[in-house]
Structures are given as C-alpha cells and as structure tokens.
Motif scaffolding. Structure first.
Motif, PDB file in Angstrom:
ATOM      1  N   TYR A  27       0.843  -1.200   0.000  1.00 36.59           N
ATOM      2  CA  TYR A  27       0.000   0.000   0.000  1.00 36.59           C
ATOM      3  C   TYR A  27       0.874   1.244   0.000  1.00 36.59           C
ATOM      4  N   GLY A  31       0.999   2.429  -3.511  1.00 31.80           N
ATOM      5  CA  GLY A  31      -0.095   3.388  -3.457  1.00 31.80           C
ATOM      6  C   GLY A  31      -1.459   2.833  -3.800  1.00 31.80           C
ATOM      7  N   PHE A  32      -1.701   1.544  -3.582  1.00 29.70           N
ATOM      8  CA  PHE A  32      -3.057   1.060  -3.797  1.00 29.70           C
ATOM      9  C   PHE A  32      -3.403  -0.048  -2.819  1.00 29.70           C
ATOM     10  N   ALA A  33      -4.697  -0.181  -2.561  1.00 30.84           N
ATOM     11  CA  ALA A  33      -5.192  -1.205  -1.635  1.00 30.84           C
ATOM     12  C   ALA A  33      -5.328  -2.512  -2.394  1.00 30.84           C
ATOM     13  N   PHE A  35      -6.713  -5.867  -2.861  1.00 29.34           N
ATOM     14  CA  PHE A  35      -7.781  -6.752  -2.399  1.00 29.34           C
ATOM     15  C   PHE A  35      -7.413  -8.228  -2.561  1.00 29.34           C
ATOM     16  N   MET A 105      -7.260   3.498  -8.893  1.00 27.00           N
ATOM     17  CA  MET A 105      -8.496   2.757  -8.742  1.00 27.00           C
ATOM     18  C   MET A 105      -8.575   1.611  -9.740  1.00 27.00           C
ATOM     19  N   GLY A 106      -7.946   1.775 -10.907  1.00 30.07           N
ATOM     20  CA  GLY A 106      -7.856   0.665 -11.852  1.00 30.07           C
ATOM     21  C   GLY A 106      -7.106  -0.502 -11.226  1.00 30.07           C
ATOM     22  N   VAL A 108      -6.982  -1.143  -8.017  1.00 21.61           N
ATOM     23  CA  VAL A 108      -7.837  -1.744  -6.990  1.00 21.61           C
ATOM     24  C   VAL A 108      -8.814  -2.725  -7.640  1.00 21.61           C
ATOM     25  N   ILE A 109      -9.441  -2.295  -8.750  1.00 15.70           N
ATOM     26  CA  ILE A 109     -10.393  -3.183  -9.427  1.00 15.70           C
ATOM     27  C   ILE A 109      -9.680  -4.432  -9.938  1.00 15.70           C
ATOM     28  N   ILE A 246      -0.595   3.149   7.566  1.00 16.34           N
ATOM     29  CA  ILE A 246      -0.117   2.605   6.304  1.00 16.34           C
ATOM     30  C   ILE A 246       1.394   2.790   6.188  1.00 16.34           C
TER      31      ILE A 246
END
Lengths: 299, 332
Positions: A27, A31-33, A35, A105-106, A108-109, A246
């Motif tokens: 993270y 820089g992204f979550a 999943f 966000m891309g 994350v998806i 984080i």
C-alpha cells in the motif's frame, strides 16, 4: 473466561498481523489497496499442502506436543518462497503494466478481480472442500489460570514474534530496509536520492507474500485449509493495516493483535456468527476518528 | 425451438436489465462522481430483502411477509437502500477513494452476515421464498423492467446534462476548484451516492421478485465484481455504455456458464463455476490493460453549444459556460 478469549485473540491477531504486513508495505510503496492480499495466505497454505502430498511426506507422525510432523516445518520455507514468487509474478503480469496505464483505482479493481481468480483457481486445483495438514488431534494445555491453548497455537505466537523480529532487523539494519522505509514514507523523494524503486517494489511483494504465506500455513494448521480462508480475513487485514498506520510493518502487526482481540472479545457480546463484523467495526471506528488512517497524511 | 429460445431470451434480458439498472446507479457514483463503491452487493441485498419482507406472504417464524403488491416492494427497496446510503454516506464519503472502497466492501460483508444470521428477518441460510411474480406473463415483466431501465437511463442522462451533472464532474475532477466556485462537494457526493444506491436497491428488488427467491449466497463479493465488470466493459462515465455493458457481460457470464454446464461432467460442476470466475477475472485484467476506457468511452462535452474537443480525455473539461466561448484557464 475473559482470559481465554484474550488468549484466542492474541493467537488469531498474530496471524492477522503477519498477513497485514504485506498489505501495508505494498500500500505504502505502490499506493493502492490490494484486495488480493488474502489470497496470498490461501496460496501459502495450499503450496504447503501440495508440497506435503507431492513429496509423500504428509503421513509422517506428529511431533509431540505438536499436532503436525516435521515435514510441515520442512515445506514451510518453500511455501513462503513460492508465495513470495507468486506475489512478484502477479505484480509483473498485472500491477506493473497497469501502473502505467490505469489510475490507482484501476489497480484496486484489478486486484479485486485477481482475488476472485486466485481463490477460484484454488477451487479448480484442489476442490472446494476443507483440507487438513494432519489428522492428529491437538490437546489444549493449561498455560495460565483459566487459559488453555494447544501447543500449535502457542507456536503460532512464537513464530509470528520471531518473524516480526527478523523483519524488524531487516528494515532497520540493512540498506534494503532503509530504502524500503524511505520509499514507504515518500516514494518520490526516495527515488530522487537514488533508491532503486523497482527493487523496493519487488522486495515489498516478496516480504508481503512470504509473511502472508507463513500466516496461511499456521492458520491452516490451527484451523483448516479452504479456498476462502484468506478472503474471509481480508477485512481484518485492512483493519490492521489502517489501524497500524499505512507503511508501518510493526504497526500492522500491533494492529493485527488489536483486531484479533476485538474479534475474540466480540464473540461473547455479539455471538460467533458476527465475529467477522468486529473487524469492520474497528475499521469504521478508526476511520471515523481519523479519516486518513491513524498515521496517514498522504492524499 | 423458437418458443424455447424466446422464453430464455425474455428470462435473460429481464435479469440483464435489472443488473443494468444497478450498473446505471454505480455509473452515477463512480463514473460521474468518482465514488468507489465496493459494496454494491450490500445495497443489492438490502433491496432484495426489502421487497421480500414487503411482498412475500406471511410465514410462521418469519417477520414481515406483508403480502403487498410488487410495486410497493420495489419502491420500498429503493427507499430503504437510499436511506441506508444516506446514513452511512454522511460519515464515509469524506474518506479518500481507496479507504471508501475498503469501508463499503466491509459494509457489504456485514450486510451479508446479517442476511445469513438474522434468521427471523431474512430466513437465514435458507433465504426467503414465495415472492409473487409482478405479472403472470414473463414478457409483461420484461416490458416493465425494460421500461424502468429506459426511464432510469433517460432520467440520468438528463440529470447529468443539467448544471447538477456538471457540478458532479467538477467535484470528481477537482474538488478544490469546485468548492471555490461555490459548489458544495460533500452535498453533491452524498446526493449522487444516495441516488445511485436507490437504483442498486431497485435492481436487487427486481431480480429477487423475478426469481421469486432471496438467499444470502446471492450477495457475495462476486456480485459487486460482476456489476463493476459491466461498468468497466461498458465504459465508466457513459450511461449507454453501462446498459450495454450489463447486457454484454450478462451474455458472456451466462453463456460461459451454460457452456461449462453442458461440457463438464457433474462431478466437475463446482470446479466449472470456478473456471468461469477465473476466466472473467483474467478477462477484466486484460480489458483494463488494453482497453481501459471500455466499449463506449465517456463523452467529453462541456456544453451542448460546444463541439467536443478532439481526442480529449475527461481531464480536459475546462472553460466554456454555455455561451459558445471557451475561457482560457486562469492560473495553475
């Protein structure tokens, strides 16, 4: 009675903490979550299972007082390495190309999709039914007034602390650790100072995947191995990473212990059925008090 | 054969358009406002259970069972879903995008837990059944659902073409600038979130009513993923794309499912479903890599009095106030 819940919470919290380390490192550095983090636990456990049955070592007798035999200790490092490799490979084929083409966000998806794909790949390869490393029965030993734990679960806490100590030394005493902490704090500034950004990313995936695999194998030994074992923990992992701040590996581990305790203590209050919701309540409470996370200031 | 096909097509289109309505709602939230709602399944479930409570006949041991007409159930589903969105939206919408995704994901997981465990309300793992069909004939139901999808589509298109829609996009692109121009970003985000949630809840109600049955396993995270895939395939930011994506993805989803059912021996059916999800996960990754804007990209238009700027992305919507002149961007 309460002491028993606390002890159970420490054991499951140690596993959540180990799993959350990867989440917090990737993270901070990427820089992204992610999943798909929970699936690294799942894959770690199944790698160990496949190695045990593949080598025919799965039937070795248990090592008292533990309910598993020595082969599990033998395949554990291999499962850790394989899962680290899986994490690096996933980054290589999916996240790294996407970093240049899609926004955070891309990513994350994409990780959401990767999570479902990895969990279902396990179903495809190993079937949907729960599996076990060994059929031996673990006996709980009284360790304190009103607290009984199996030797396996005590080993979980010991191994988790050992792994944390090793990671702490790596992060504080090595050049790589310095580079990782610098990148977690400020990736752009670290890059300006000549930190090898790609190397730091790769190391984050190795460490995150490996720590998750350790958690997955231990979870598989103390509970069971099933395709959703990691996905079911995802909320707890997120809660631990955000609670710990984080980018902080030690924070994630402490956050994991807090989440584990909250979950265990929620059982007498809400009933075991709502146990997974306790992680959500912790997460929600932390974010309502500090909308950017406990120590987070980065936008 | 033809009658068989027609009946399957009716069944398929009704469910695809129900998902399409959810996809329209998600597009308002994500495509137009930049709200990462990873809890679609939660609102979907709330809508489905709301209509089950209102329209199913009374059953011993279960609460609700109002036996009311279906349209009361659908209205109730949209209202309840919107009310929940209003309640949780106020605190959570101020979170940054990825934290919002995590919290909404957790919300959906918690809703699913309630669905599974609040047996008196939801029927527990067995779910609730005997939801009355809207109409005796399936084509009439399809016509109604298609009408609702059309209404939602046209309504949203008109809404986002209004000053309200422009303000939404302004908030998405640059919150500070929008606030400086006197817009209230928090209120705009909340309005978009609540309206989107109402549509997702309605979609859940339609699906539940049409199938006649609600159960907790219908609302796992894979449902959220399915609606998101529809939006990405169709192209976020475009309502036509959202509907088209819903139909295309539904066709691929049920087509691949039917193919696997036909090809695999019974013992492998569970694994066949797994293959399907793996394939869809890989497919969406490839789509994100090679066609990130979807089948129908967002139309870039500042005002209907202006021609769209050639080859511009969503970030280039600056200037222009409807009088046909483009104002140079000042500063920054």
């Amino acid at each position: 009675m309460i002491a028993q819940y606390v002890a159970d919470g420490v054991v499951s919290g140690a596993l959540v903490g180990l799993g959350a380390i990867g989440l917090t490192l990737t993270y901070a550095v990427l820089g992204f979550a992610n999943f798909a983090q929970g699936e690294f636990l799942t894959w770690g456990a199944y790698f160990a299972l496949a190695l045990l049955s593949g080598t025919g070592l799965g039937h070795a007798a248990a090592l008292p007082p533990f309910a598993f035999g020595w082969p599990l200790l033998l395949v554990l490092p291999a499962a850790v390495a394989l899962t680290g490799g899986l994490a690096v490979a996933l980054d290589h084929v999916l996240f790294r190309p996407l970093r240049r083409r899609a926004g955070p966000m891309g990513l994350v998806i994409a990780s959401f999709g990767a999570s479902l794909a990895l969990a279902n790949l396990v179903v495809l390869l190993f079937g949907p039914k729960p599996r076990y490393f060994s059929r031996a029965i673990a006996f709980a030993i009284p360790v304190a007034p009103g607290v009984r734990l199996t030797a396996d679960r005590m080993l979980v806490v010991a191994l988790a602390l050992l792994a944390m100590a090793a990671l702490h030394l790596l992060l504080t005493r090595s050049r790589l650790g310095l580079a990782m902490r610098a990148s977690a704090e400020n990736p752009a500034l670290a890059a300006v100072y000549g930190v090898d950004a790609e190397g730091v990313r790769r190391a984050s995936w190795w460490i995150g995947g490996g720590m998750s695999a350790l958690a997955g194998v231990l979870l598989g030994q103390t509970e069971q191995i099933q395709p959703l074992m990691g996905a079911d923990l995802l909320l707890s992992l997120f809660a631990a990473a955000i609670l710990g701040g984080i980018g902080s590996a030690g924070g994630a581990f402490v956050g994991g212990l807090v989440v584990g305790l909250a979950e265990a203590l929620s059982v007498p209050l809400l009933g075991a059925a709502y146990r997974p919701a306790a992680a959500f309540l912790v997460l929600f409470a932390v974010l309502m008090l500090r909308p950017t996370g406990l120590f987070g200031e980065r936008p | 054969m033809i009658a068989h096909f027609a009946s399957y097509a009716t069944f398929f289109l009704t469910l695809a358009l129900a998902d399409g309505i959810a996809c329209l709602g998600l597009n308002l939230q994500w495509g137009w406002t930049g709200l990462f709602n990873a809890g679609v399944a939660g609102f979907y479930a709330i809508g489905a259970y709301a209509t089950a409570l209102l329209t199913a006949p009374a059953q011993p041991g279960l609460l609700g069972g109002g036996g009311l007409p279906f349209w009361v159930g659908w209205l109730g589903a949209a209202v309840l879903s919107a009310a929940v969105a209003l309640a949780i939206g106020r605190p959570v919408l101020r979170l940054r995008a990825d934290f919002l995704a995590i919290v909404t994901f957790g919300f959906a997981v918690s809703v699913q837990l309630v669905a599974l465990n609040a047996t008196a309300l939801t029927g527990g793992a067995f779910g609730r059944s005997f939801l009355p069909h809207p109409f005796a004939s399936a084509p009439a139901t399809l016509a109604l659902v298609a009408g609702l999808a059309l209404l939602a589509w046209v309504g949203l298109e008109r809404l986002v073409a209004s000053p309200w829609g422009r303000a939404l996009r302004a908030v998405r692109e640059d919150e500070g600038a929008a606030a400086a121009l006197g817009k209230n970003p928090a209120a705009l985000r909340l309005q978009s979130f609540v309206l989107g949630a109402a549509l997702i809840g309605l979609a859940g109600a339609i699906r539940a009513q049409f199938i006649g049955f609600v159960a907790p396993e219908d609302f796992l995270p894979v449902l959220t993923f399915r609606i998101w895939v529809m939006l990405i395939v169709g192209g976020a930011g475009n309502f036509t794309g959202a509907l088209a994506g819903a139909v295309v993805v539904s066709a691929l989803w049920s087509g691949s499912g039917a193919a696997l059912t036909a090809l695999l021996p019974p013992a492998w059916q569970v694994r066949g479903a797994a293959v399907q999800v793996v394939a869809i996960g890989v497919g969406i990754a490839l789509l994100l890599l090679f066609r990130p804007r979807g089948l129908v990209a967002e139309r870039v238009r500042v005002s209907r009095h202006l021609p769209p700027p050639p080859g511009s992305g969503p970030r280039r919507e600056r200037g222009g106030d409807g009088d046909g002149r483009r104002h140079p961007r000042s500063g920054g």
